[in-house]
Design a protein around this motif. Structure first.
Motif, PDB file in Angstrom:
ATOM      1  N   GLN A   1       0.844  -1.203   0.000  1.00 11.25           N
ATOM      2  CA  GLN A   1       0.000   0.000   0.000  1.00 11.25           C
ATOM      3  C   GLN A   1       0.875   1.247   0.000  1.00 11.25           C
ATOM      4  O   GLN A   1       1.836   1.347   0.763  1.00 11.25           O
ATOM      5  CB  GLN A   1      -0.886  -0.002   1.248  1.00 11.25           C
ATOM      6  CG  GLN A   1      -1.847   1.195   1.301  1.00 11.25           C
ATOM      7  CD  GLN A   1      -2.665   1.204   2.584  1.00 11.25           C
ATOM      8  OE1 GLN A   1      -2.129   0.933   3.663  1.00 11.25           O
ATOM      9  NE2 GLN A   1      -3.943   1.492   2.469  1.00 11.25           N
ATOM     10  N   ILE A   2       0.526   2.180  -0.883  1.00 11.07           N
ATOM     11  CA  ILE A   2       1.189   3.483  -0.920  1.00 11.07           C
ATOM     12  C   ILE A   2       0.128   4.497  -0.528  1.00 11.07           C
ATOM     13  O   ILE A   2      -0.768   4.820  -1.308  1.00 11.07           O
ATOM     14  CB  ILE A   2       1.722   3.795  -2.337  1.00 11.07           C
ATOM     15  CG1 ILE A   2       2.550   2.640  -2.900  1.00 11.07           C
ATOM     16  CG2 ILE A   2       2.518   5.104  -2.315  1.00 11.07           C
ATOM     17  CD1 ILE A   2       3.940   2.512  -2.338  1.00 11.07           C
ATOM     18  N   LEU A   3       0.218   4.973   0.694  1.00 22.47           N
ATOM     19  CA  LEU A   3      -0.876   5.754   1.272  1.00 22.47           C
ATOM     20  C   LEU A   3      -0.503   7.231   1.383  1.00 22.47           C
ATOM     21  O   LEU A   3       0.342   7.605   2.208  1.00 22.47           O
ATOM     22  CB  LEU A   3      -1.186   5.218   2.670  1.00 22.47           C
ATOM     23  CG  LEU A   3      -2.301   5.964   3.394  1.00 22.47           C
ATOM     24  CD1 LEU A   3      -3.641   5.317   3.081  1.00 22.47           C
ATOM     25  CD2 LEU A   3      -2.046   5.985   4.884  1.00 22.47           C
ATOM     26  N   PRO A   4      -1.121   8.090   0.568  1.00 25.51           N
ATOM     27  CA  PRO A   4      -0.854   9.530   0.715  1.00 25.51           C
ATOM     28  C   PRO A   4      -1.156   9.964   2.144  1.00 25.51           C
ATOM     29  O   PRO A   4      -2.207   9.630   2.695  1.00 25.51           O
ATOM     30  CB  PRO A   4      -1.827  10.178  -0.286  1.00 25.51           C
ATOM     31  CG  PRO A   4      -2.102   9.110  -1.297  1.00 25.51           C
ATOM     32  CD  PRO A   4      -2.088   7.824  -0.516  1.00 25.51           C
TER      33      PRO A   4
ATOM     34  N   PRO B   1      -3.391   9.125   7.280  1.00 24.58           N
ATOM     35  CA  PRO B   1      -4.030   9.141   5.957  1.00 24.58           C
ATOM     36  C   PRO B   1      -4.670  10.495   5.682  1.00 24.58           C
ATOM     37  O   PRO B   1      -5.258  11.101   6.574  1.00 24.58           O
ATOM     38  CB  PRO B   1      -5.100   8.048   6.055  1.00 24.58           C
ATOM     39  CG  PRO B   1      -4.623   7.147   7.146  1.00 24.58           C
ATOM     40  CD  PRO B   1      -3.880   8.012   8.115  1.00 24.58           C
ATOM     41  N   VAL B   2      -4.549  10.977   4.438  1.00 23.98           N
ATOM     42  CA  VAL B   2      -5.141  12.279   4.123  1.00 23.98           C
ATOM     43  C   VAL B   2      -6.661  12.205   4.180  1.00 23.98           C
ATOM     44  O   VAL B   2      -7.341  13.218   4.267  1.00 23.98           O
ATOM     45  CB  VAL B   2      -4.696  12.797   2.733  1.00 23.98           C
ATOM     46  CG1 VAL B   2      -3.219  13.181   2.761  1.00 23.98           C
ATOM     47  CG2 VAL B   2      -4.961  11.796   1.621  1.00 23.98           C
ATOM     48  N   HIS B   3      -7.211  10.992   4.129  1.00 24.32           N
ATOM     49  CA  HIS B   3      -8.662  10.841   4.183  1.00 24.32           C
ATOM     50  C   HIS B   3      -8.982   9.573   4.935  1.00 24.32           C
ATOM     51  O   HIS B   3      -8.244   8.588   4.862  1.00 24.32           O
ATOM     52  CB  HIS B   3      -9.250  10.783   2.767  1.00 24.32           C
ATOM     53  CG  HIS B   3     -10.750  10.914   2.749  1.00 24.32           C
ATOM     54  ND1 HIS B   3     -11.579   9.879   3.046  1.00 24.32           N
ATOM     55  CD2 HIS B   3     -11.530  11.985   2.493  1.00 24.32           C
ATOM     56  CE1 HIS B   3     -12.841  10.292   2.968  1.00 24.32           C
ATOM     57  NE2 HIS B   3     -12.838  11.578   2.629  1.00 24.32           N
TER      58      HIS B   3
ATOM     59  N   GLY C   1      -8.630   6.169   3.430  1.00 28.18           N
ATOM     60  CA  GLY C   1      -7.333   5.539   3.195  1.00 28.18           C
ATOM     61  C   GLY C   1      -6.806   5.751   1.796  1.00 28.18           C
ATOM     62  O   GLY C   1      -6.819   6.860   1.280  1.00 28.18           O
ATOM     63  N   SER C   2      -6.337   4.672   1.181  1.00 30.09           N
ATOM     64  CA  SER C   2      -5.608   4.809  -0.079  1.00 30.09           C
ATOM     65  C   SER C   2      -6.502   4.620  -1.297  1.00 30.09           C
ATOM     66  O   SER C   2      -6.026   4.361  -2.378  1.00 30.09           O
ATOM     67  CB  SER C   2      -4.455   3.801  -0.102  1.00 30.09           C
ATOM     68  OG  SER C   2      -4.945   2.479   0.055  1.00 30.09           O
TER      69      SER C   2
ATOM     70  N   TYR D   1       4.053   9.884   1.688  1.00 29.08           N
ATOM     71  CA  TYR D   1       3.193   8.709   1.735  1.00 29.08           C
ATOM     72  C   TYR D   1       3.792   7.637   2.631  1.00 29.08           C
ATOM     73  O   TYR D   1       4.997   7.593   2.855  1.00 29.08           O
ATOM     74  CB  TYR D   1       2.909   8.152   0.330  1.00 29.08           C
ATOM     75  CG  TYR D   1       4.117   7.917  -0.557  1.00 29.08           C
ATOM     76  CD1 TYR D   1       4.867   6.742  -0.468  1.00 29.08           C
ATOM     77  CD2 TYR D   1       4.493   8.868  -1.501  1.00 29.08           C
ATOM     78  CE1 TYR D   1       5.954   6.517  -1.296  1.00 29.08           C
ATOM     79  CE2 TYR D   1       5.595   8.662  -2.338  1.00 29.08           C
ATOM     80  CZ  TYR D   1       6.318   7.480  -2.227  1.00 29.08           C
ATOM     81  OH  TYR D   1       7.401   7.262  -3.053  1.00 29.08           O
ATOM     82  N   ALA D   2       2.902   6.824   3.177  1.00 28.19           N
ATOM     83  CA  ALA D   2       3.344   5.675   3.951  1.00 28.19           C
ATOM     84  C   ALA D   2       3.427   4.478   3.013  1.00 28.19           C
ATOM     85  O   ALA D   2       2.639   4.361   2.075  1.00 28.19           O
ATOM     86  CB  ALA D   2       2.358   5.393   5.082  1.00 28.19           C
ATOM     87  N   VAL D   3       4.399   3.606   3.260  1.00 28.40           N
ATOM     88  CA  VAL D   3       4.569   2.386   2.466  1.00 28.40           C
ATOM     89  C   VAL D   3       4.302   1.210   3.399  1.00 28.40           C
ATOM     90  O   VAL D   3       5.037   0.999   4.361  1.00 28.40           O
ATOM     91  CB  VAL D   3       5.994   2.294   1.896  1.00 28.40           C
ATOM     92  CG1 VAL D   3       6.154   1.022   1.064  1.00 28.40           C
ATOM     93  CG2 VAL D   3       6.333   3.530   1.069  1.00 28.40           C
ATOM     94  N   VAL D   4       3.234   0.485   3.122  1.00 27.92           N
ATOM     95  CA  VAL D   4       2.839  -0.616   4.000  1.00 27.92           C
ATOM     96  C   VAL D   4       3.009  -1.930   3.230  1.00 27.92           C
ATOM     97  O   VAL D   4       2.399  -2.116   2.172  1.00 27.92           O
ATOM     98  CB  VAL D   4       1.378  -0.454   4.469  1.00 27.92           C
ATOM     99  CG1 VAL D   4       1.030  -1.551   5.467  1.00 27.92           C
ATOM    100  CG2 VAL D   4       1.162   0.933   5.067  1.00 27.92           C
TER     101      VAL D   4
END
Lengths: 422, 422
Positions: free
Chosen positions: B351-354, B368-370, B373-374, B388-391
């Protein structure tokens, strides 16, 4: 001597955000938004499919896990279509990702769960649904992200790519942004020759003009003109007269009390430009004020390291404030770090030490770019500076491992150098 | 599905640094240096004074603490002067900061330690030295900073203001730098209308064109052209034909397997462009390859969030590599952070999460910006993303406080928001 913060307060009390103007979004990148932007339309704007598949009435396919359900295909809806086919019970519409759901549909069945796997095949008369979706699957709701009237971006926000995408999706075609400050850069000094030109005894290459121009651009300013003048007050006055259209004039050199310091001579006794000894090293002699046409004038010391430090501490905040950046971003904020070496500090003045930065194990380490520390003639080592350490006046010596405040000036900090990622 | 790193490896194996060209330093800002730059001259170039004062022979003034010493003033040396007056024992020369020391002098006495305090006064015939300096005080030595031949900046170095100052001081008037990649941006999708234009059912504002153009500029590229085409292969082919002069073409949309996906249709069966399902969310469908003219082609998914993520993960590294950035800077490296909220993750894909980023007490927090989520349709919330977070694929759910890898994408991280500094 004047504390750094007092001098900076005075600078920031003098400048104000430049008038906003409305520009098309395509011209609005990398500026500051002048007033809060709210959504004119919801995001998403339509109830749409997030999958290639079939738009169905959920009740028709709820039992598909028990036995396949055959539906009649009454329409084929590409993205961007304005079709809104009526779906009677037992009807479906083929639908592509991004297309608007028929009013009568509430759920998407992905292609993979039907007998019509090929999205490129001509649309068929019927489709067999082989697995039951959950109700509402793959349906994006109107306003899932933002409702009409929601705040998209506040005043002062930098118009990054993401901000522009959001503002466009929210229905705007233009933005009110603060224009870039226009800046004239003037390096003073009879000893300066253009970079790469031959020097005779006593001359040195001018590093300040292009350094300050680059710092202005990095801080969001627009460089109107770059000039180089000798230690001649008349020559400087004429260069200043040509800077009439600029919002800011940045001078380097000539601010000390020497016999040949033209900035000092031109503005000596001026009510609008004052000379201040700021309690910092390097960068003690500072001139600041306004020119008759209203431009803000900075006179920075002429040594490139002093000019570099002075720019970050005083000029950059002014340029940011003129662009409408919020207070919290105008002043470069220090972050906690550790000293990577021992170094000496000047007595009684805040030291601003250009530093190489590295991060390891979550610890930010600042090391002087040169073993001689913050001496102002070490121009060659400026190439290595990713920021600077700020050492309070009362500290007499920094030792490796000591806690120090560090200001990062660039986007290119090797935060985890050597460790590849995505 | 293809792992992110495999796809990125393939991208990076396809691109190479663009040919370097030699440009004047004034035009060399914000580029990458093509080959190591060494000092042509020492820095400092001359043995000079770092203080307004008098250049003396140390032995003459060594005893000044015991009784004032009167010296004969034989010259007055401004900065930039080529004067080299001979100093006999008992002689001194008035000297300004930055001026070259007479060959016969070895020490500077600052004005404040003489009876001639006023730097603007005409030079006098004699000066009384009232305090003894240490030998060599206020003298800057030739090469104190860098010697001739020393490395000023390595290949791949970004030409910051500090680098330009250093290179100029080291005697260079030009630099060999890699030119900026020229990029054509083409948004595909019949549903797209220009930002701010009225929409009918099914249409949405085009956010991708200006978002990708901004991302290209942020990554050091030059935007040749921005185009928007419908879901019509012929229209796309004609737009591609017009992109002949570009080094890179970035398409958005049309890369899925849908019936109306023009990128898929134009390149279906091509040997030079392939379609890859990458194990990431969002951003699974990726097209990549080369066009007949040699341009590198990226086909990113059409949802703005997917395009934003795909750009950072694949296009930005390619643009950096083409500019000659060193390997360690090409891939955005993650730094350790903490989750600021709970969020769900897609099964079996990275997951690439802004994310909104904040730093407090030295801890980087990604939220998370929202709340959704992603998901790729949350364009409005992209305005908030500082990275971004990298999960990893195997993580099923992230909980507030969990350690997460975070990638910072901008220079504007509020690293210590609210805490003013210098």
């Amino acid at each position: 001597m004047t504390p750094i913060s007092d001098h900076l307060d005075r600078v920031l009390a003098t400048v104000a955000p430049l008038p906003p103007r409305e520009v098309p979004l395509a011209d609005a990148w990398d500026r500051r938004i002048a007033e809060p932007v709210r959504a004119l339309v919801p995001i998403p704007l339509w109830r749409s499919s997030s999958m290639d598949g079939y738009a169905v009435r959920y009740d028709d396919v709820a039992s598909a896990d028990d036995a396949p359900v055959t539906l009649r295909v009454v329409a084929d809806i590409p993205a961007g279509s304005d079709l809104d086919p009526a779906l009677a019970p037992g009807d479906a519409a083929r639908i592509m990702t991004g297309a608007v759901l028929p009013t009568d549909a509430d759920t998407i069945v992905q292609l993979e769960h039907t007998d019509r796997l090929d999205p490129l095949a001509p649309v068929s008369e019927s489709v067999e649904v082989r697995r039951a979706p959950s109700r509402g699957l793959f349906v994006r709701g109107i306003g899932d992200d933002l409702a009409t009237g929601d705040l998209v971006a506040g005043a002062g926000t930098l118009t990054t790519a993401g901000v522009l995408a959001a503002v466009s999706s929210a229905g705007h075609g233009t933005l009110r942004v603060h224009r870039a400050p226009r800046v004239t850069v003037i390096a003073t000094g009879s000893e300066l020759v253009a970079p790469g030109e031959p020097v005779r005894r006593g001359q040195i290459p001018d590093a300040n003009s292009l350094m300050v121009a680059a710092l202005v651009r990095r801080a969001g300013g627009e460089v109107d003109a770059v000039a180089q003048v000798g230690d001649d007050p008349a020559e400087l006055e004429s260069a200043l007269a040509r800077a009439g259209g600029s919002d800011v004039v940045v001078l380097t050199g000539g601010v000390s009390a020497g016999a040949y310091d033209p900035v000092k001579q031109v503005f000596d006794g001026s009510r609008d430009v004052t000379f201040t000894s700021v309690s910092m090293q390097p960068g003690k002699p500072q001139a600041f004020g306004t020119l008759p046409g209203g431009a803000v004038l900075f006179g920075l010391p002429g040594n490139p390291v002093s000019a570099w430090v002075s720019f970050h501490v005083f000029v950059r905040p002014a340029l940011l404030a003129m662009q409408g950046a919020p207070d919290g971003e105008v002043r470069l904020a220090p972050v906690p770090g550790r000293a990577g070496a021992d170094w000496g500090t000047p007595p009684g003045r805040t030291q601003i030490l250009p530093a190489r930065l590295s991060v390891s194990g979550g610890v930010l380490t600042a090391t002087p770019v040169h073993a001689l520390g913050s001496k102002s003639h070490l121009t060659g080592s400026l190439a290595l500076a990713g920021g600077y350490a700020v050492v309070p006046a009362e500290v007499e010596r920094v030792q490796a491992g000591d806690a120090v405040d560090v200001v990062l000036i660039g986007a290119d900090l090797p935060l985890a150098a050597g460790e590849d990622g995505v």
